[in-house]
Design a protein around this motif. Structure first.
Motif, PDB file in Angstrom:
ATOM      1  N   ASP A  30       0.847  -1.189   0.000  1.00 55.39           N
ATOM      2  CA  ASP A  30       0.000   0.000   0.000  1.00 55.39           C
ATOM      3  C   ASP A  30       0.883   1.241   0.000  1.00 55.39           C
ATOM      4  O   ASP A  30       2.095   1.144  -0.184  1.00 55.39           O
ATOM      5  N   VAL A  31       0.285   2.378   0.200  1.00 52.14           N
ATOM      6  CA  VAL A  31       1.023   3.639   0.121  1.00 52.14           C
ATOM      7  C   VAL A  31       2.190   3.674   1.112  1.00 52.14           C
ATOM      8  O   VAL A  31       3.256   4.203   0.799  1.00 52.14           O
ATOM      9  N   VAL A  32       2.039   3.070   2.275  1.00 50.16           N
ATOM     10  CA  VAL A  32       3.110   3.069   3.278  1.00 50.16           C
ATOM     11  C   VAL A  32       4.242   2.143   2.860  1.00 50.16           C
ATOM     12  O   VAL A  32       5.410   2.530   2.849  1.00 50.16           O
ATOM     13  N   THR A  33       3.915   0.898   2.497  1.00 51.08           N
ATOM     14  CA  THR A  33       4.973  -0.046   2.144  1.00 51.08           C
ATOM     15  C   THR A  33       5.617   0.301   0.799  1.00 51.08           C
ATOM     16  O   THR A  33       6.794   0.010   0.604  1.00 51.08           O
ATOM     17  N   CYS A  34       4.869   0.942  -0.096  1.00 47.08           N
ATOM     18  CA  CYS A  34       5.472   1.364  -1.369  1.00 47.08           C
ATOM     19  C   CYS A  34       6.628   2.333  -1.130  1.00 47.08           C
ATOM     20  O   CYS A  34       7.644   2.273  -1.818  1.00 47.08           O
ATOM     21  N   ALA A  35       6.457   3.202  -0.155  1.00 43.07           N
ATOM     22  CA  ALA A  35       7.528   4.143   0.179  1.00 43.07           C
ATOM     23  C   ALA A  35       8.776   3.396   0.650  1.00 43.07           C
ATOM     24  O   ALA A  35       9.902   3.814   0.368  1.00 43.07           O
ATOM     25  N   LEU A  36       8.585   2.277   1.333  1.00 43.09           N
ATOM     26  CA  LEU A  36       9.712   1.472   1.808  1.00 43.09           C
ATOM     27  C   LEU A  36      10.305   0.592   0.709  1.00 43.09           C
ATOM     28  O   LEU A  36      11.495   0.300   0.714  1.00 43.09           O
ATOM     29  N   LEU A  37       9.466   0.152  -0.211  1.00 44.09           N
ATOM     30  CA  LEU A  37       9.909  -0.759  -1.275  1.00 44.09           C
ATOM     31  C   LEU A  37      10.575  -0.045  -2.439  1.00 44.09           C
ATOM     32  O   LEU A  37      11.392  -0.645  -3.146  1.00 44.09           O
ATOM     33  N   LYS A  38      10.234   1.209  -2.668  1.00 42.92           N
ATOM     34  CA  LYS A  38      10.700   1.924  -3.857  1.00 42.92           C
ATOM     35  C   LYS A  38      12.222   1.920  -3.977  1.00 42.92           C
ATOM     36  O   LYS A  38      12.772   1.568  -5.019  1.00 42.92           O
ATOM     37  N   LEU A  54       8.826 -11.388  -9.432  1.00 42.16           N
ATOM     38  CA  LEU A  54       8.259 -10.858  -8.197  1.00 42.16           C
ATOM     39  C   LEU A  54       7.226 -11.866  -7.704  1.00 42.16           C
ATOM     40  O   LEU A  54       6.212 -12.103  -8.360  1.00 42.16           O
ATOM     41  N   ASP A  55       7.515 -12.465  -6.563  1.00 40.57           N
ATOM     42  CA  ASP A  55       6.633 -13.471  -5.973  1.00 40.57           C
ATOM     43  C   ASP A  55       5.620 -12.751  -5.084  1.00 40.57           C
ATOM     44  O   ASP A  55       5.958 -12.242  -4.017  1.00 40.57           O
ATOM     45  N   LEU A  56       4.376 -12.710  -5.538  1.00 41.60           N
ATOM     46  CA  LEU A  56       3.309 -12.005  -4.822  1.00 41.60           C
ATOM     47  C   LEU A  56       2.382 -12.957  -4.077  1.00 41.60           C
ATOM     48  O   LEU A  56       1.338 -12.535  -3.582  1.00 41.60           O
ATOM     49  N   ARG A  57       2.741 -14.213  -3.970  1.00 39.40           N
ATOM     50  CA  ARG A  57       1.840 -15.199  -3.377  1.00 39.40           C
ATOM     51  C   ARG A  57       1.513 -14.924  -1.915  1.00 39.40           C
ATOM     52  O   ARG A  57       0.460 -15.325  -1.443  1.00 39.40           O
ATOM     53  N   VAL A  67      -0.035  -1.192  -7.316  1.00 39.40           N
ATOM     54  CA  VAL A  67      -0.092  -1.465  -8.756  1.00 39.40           C
ATOM     55  C   VAL A  67       0.831  -0.499  -9.495  1.00 39.40           C
ATOM     56  O   VAL A  67       1.555  -0.891 -10.420  1.00 39.40           O
ATOM     57  N   GLY A  68       0.840   0.748  -9.059  1.00 34.09           N
ATOM     58  CA  GLY A  68       1.746   1.731  -9.663  1.00 34.09           C
ATOM     59  C   GLY A  68       3.203   1.346  -9.474  1.00 34.09           C
ATOM     60  O   GLY A  68       4.020   1.510 -10.387  1.00 34.09           O
ATOM     61  N   LEU A  69       3.537   0.819  -8.302  1.00 37.25           N
ATOM     62  CA  LEU A  69       4.908   0.377  -8.052  1.00 37.25           C
ATOM     63  C   LEU A  69       5.280  -0.786  -8.969  1.00 37.25           C
ATOM     64  O   LEU A  69       6.385  -0.825  -9.519  1.00 37.25           O
ATOM     65  N   LEU A  70       4.359  -1.714  -9.167  1.00 32.57           N
ATOM     66  CA  LEU A  70       4.615  -2.827 -10.083  1.00 32.57           C
ATOM     67  C   LEU A  70       4.844  -2.318 -11.504  1.00 32.57           C
ATOM     68  O   LEU A  70       5.712  -2.825 -12.223  1.00 32.57           O
ATOM     69  N   CYS A  71       4.076  -1.322 -11.917  1.00 27.78           N
ATOM     70  CA  CYS A  71       4.271  -0.718 -13.243  1.00 27.78           C
ATOM     71  C   CYS A  71       5.635  -0.058 -13.338  1.00 27.78           C
ATOM     72  O   CYS A  71       6.320  -0.175 -14.358  1.00 27.78           O
ATOM     73  N   ARG A  72       6.051   0.610 -12.274  1.00 28.08           N
ATOM     74  CA  ARG A  72       7.372   1.257 -12.249  1.00 28.08           C
ATOM     75  C   ARG A  72       8.476   0.208 -12.398  1.00 28.08           C
ATOM     76  O   ARG A  72       9.405   0.382 -13.190  1.00 28.08           O
ATOM     77  N   VAL A  73       8.368  -0.877 -11.642  1.00 29.17           N
ATOM     78  CA  VAL A  73       9.358  -1.955 -11.723  1.00 29.17           C
ATOM     79  C   VAL A  73       9.398  -2.514 -13.137  1.00 29.17           C
ATOM     80  O   VAL A  73      10.471  -2.690 -13.723  1.00 29.17           O
ATOM     81  N   GLY A  82      15.515  -6.204 -19.714  1.00 29.80           N
ATOM     82  CA  GLY A  82      15.272  -7.341 -18.843  1.00 29.80           C
ATOM     83  C   GLY A  82      13.893  -7.952 -19.026  1.00 29.80           C
ATOM     84  O   GLY A  82      13.150  -7.619 -19.949  1.00 29.80           O
ATOM     85  N   ARG A  83      13.579  -8.845 -18.127  1.00 32.60           N
ATOM     86  CA  ARG A  83      12.302  -9.558 -18.146  1.00 32.60           C
ATOM     87  C   ARG A  83      11.720  -9.554 -16.733  1.00 32.60           C
ATOM     88  O   ARG A  83      12.436  -9.802 -15.765  1.00 32.60           O
ATOM     89  N   LEU A  84      10.410  -9.305 -16.646  1.00 36.46           N
ATOM     90  CA  LEU A  84       9.711  -9.319 -15.366  1.00 36.46           C
ATOM     91  C   LEU A  84       8.561 -10.301 -15.438  1.00 36.46           C
ATOM     92  O   LEU A  84       7.771 -10.280 -16.389  1.00 36.46           O
ATOM     93  N   ARG A  85       8.479 -11.169 -14.423  1.00 32.39           N
ATOM     94  CA  ARG A  85       7.339 -12.074 -14.275  1.00 32.39           C
ATOM     95  C   ARG A  85       6.757 -11.872 -12.885  1.00 32.39           C
ATOM     96  O   ARG A  85       7.499 -11.671 -11.915  1.00 32.39           O
TER      97      ARG A  85
END
Length: 119
Positions: A30-38, A54-57, A67-73, A82-85
């Motif tokens: 979410d908005v909080v963890t995205c700030a930490l993950l970026k 990226l393992d989202l399980r 979702v925006g962070l995933l798009c950025r990645v 590269g390749r992203l799955r």
């Protein structure tokens, strides 16, 4: 004097199998963890020709900032050749992608790709 609040750590772990980097995300994105993950994801995606899963399980919730962070990645990985799955079995996550018209944008896997299981 009040104690210093504990520093939140991004909910991710990283490992490499046969040249593929697997990053496991968990809990809520979410908005909080995205700030930490970026920042750690930006460092990771500076790598040319990165093969990234990226393992989202273990993600229990994702909002629009996630979702925006995933798009950025995705954009950073593809820009460097590269390749992203995305590894997810979540029907709810797939529904989110459908609703925001991103179904065909990400390469989705239900389980760890075969080439990584045998490594």
């Amino acid at each position: 004097m009040s104690p210093t609040p504990p520093r939140l750590l991004p909910p991710l772990t990283e490992r490499t199998l046969g040249g593929t980097t697997i990053v496991e995300l968990c809990d809520e994105i979410d908005v909080v963890t995205c700030a930490l993950l970026k920042s750690p994801l930006d460092v990771l995606t500076d790598t040319p020709r990165l093969d990234l899963v990226l393992d989202l399980r273990r993600v229990s919730f994702i909002d629009c900032s996630g979702v925006g962070l995933l798009c950025r990645v995705r954009n950073r990985v593809l820009a460097r050749g590269g390749r992203l799955r995305l590894l997810t079995g979540s029907a709810a996550f797939r529904q989110i992608l459908r609703r925001v018209h991103l179904t065909g944008v990400f390469e989705l896997c239900h389980r760890l790709p075969e080439d990584l299981v045998t490594v």
